[in-house]
Design an enzyme around this catalytic site. Structure first.
Site, PDB file in Angstrom:
ATOM      1  CG  HIS A  67       5.945  48.742  85.034  1.00  0.00           C
ATOM      2  ND1 HIS A  67       7.276  48.623  85.362  1.00  0.00           N
ATOM      3  CD2 HIS A  67       5.802  49.976  84.485  1.00  0.00           C
ATOM      4  CE1 HIS A  67       7.895  49.734  85.011  1.00  0.00           C
ATOM      5  NE2 HIS A  67       7.031  50.571  84.476  1.00  0.00           N
ATOM      6  CD  GLU A  68       2.466  51.322  82.911  1.00  0.00           C
ATOM      7  OE1 GLU A  68       2.399  52.496  83.337  1.00  0.00           O
ATOM      8  OE2 GLU A  68       3.450  50.903  82.267  1.00  0.00           O
ATOM      9  CG  HIS A  71       4.432  54.120  86.899  1.00  0.00           C
ATOM     10  ND1 HIS A  71       5.598  54.792  87.158  1.00  0.00           N
ATOM     11  CD2 HIS A  71       4.720  53.241  85.911  1.00  0.00           C
ATOM     12  CE1 HIS A  71       6.547  54.335  86.361  1.00  0.00           C
ATOM     13  NE2 HIS A  71       6.039  53.390  85.595  1.00  0.00           N
TER      14      HIS A  71
END
Length: 156
Positions: A67-68, A71
């Site tokens: 998920h990170e 980003h």
């Protein structure tokens, strides 16, 4: 797990899932309380909550890292990296990354709630409140009479 092992894991996941290098730092941050991890826009570092690994294991940790990294890679490329952006949501689906992490905060079980009961001196209307009122400042909403604290109950 140490910060060095975490950085190695982030680099491995970045290459295997995204096919791109991760060239910044990744480390645990125990001050994170409710979030699984965060991507720092200015430094491009990734911080991960150590509770993710301790409570939910390696699979959840890899999900937070993916998920990170979504980003990270979108921000580096100048695309939409925020949660509401279409680029971000599409990359989450393509990499099978979770949108949210599992709960890290324990719900308070058996917490005692105080209930204050006030009564109007004029019309006898009762008010139940969770927060204590200043009876010199507040009045009855029906007749503007003075309020009096009648009882204090503790409820689980």
């Amino acid at each position: 797990m140490t910060d060095e092992k975490l950085r190695e894991l982030v680099c491995d996941v970045s290459i295997k899932i995204f096919g791109k290098d991760f060239q910044h730092e990744a480390y645990f941050n125990s001050r994170l309380r409710t979030t699984g991890g965060r991507y720092m826009l200015r430094t491009h570092h990734i911080e991960v909550n150590p509770l993710v690994f301790e409570r939910h294991g390696m699979e959840e940790l890899i999900g937070v890292i993916k998920h990170e990294l979504c980003h990270y890679h979108l921000h580096i490329e100048g695309k939409g990296y925020k949660h509401r952006d279409a680029d971000f949501r599409e990359l989450l689906k393509r990499t099978k990354s979770p949108r949210f992490c599992s709960t890290l905060v324990d719900k308070k079980k058996g917490q005692i709630i105080k209930i204050y009961t006030y009564q109007c001196i004029k019309c006898s209307l009762e008010y139940n409140r969770k927060i204590r009122l200043n009876t010199n400042k507040y009045r009855c909403g029906k007749c503007l009479g003075d309020l009096l604290l009648v009882s204090l109950r503790n409820i689980k």
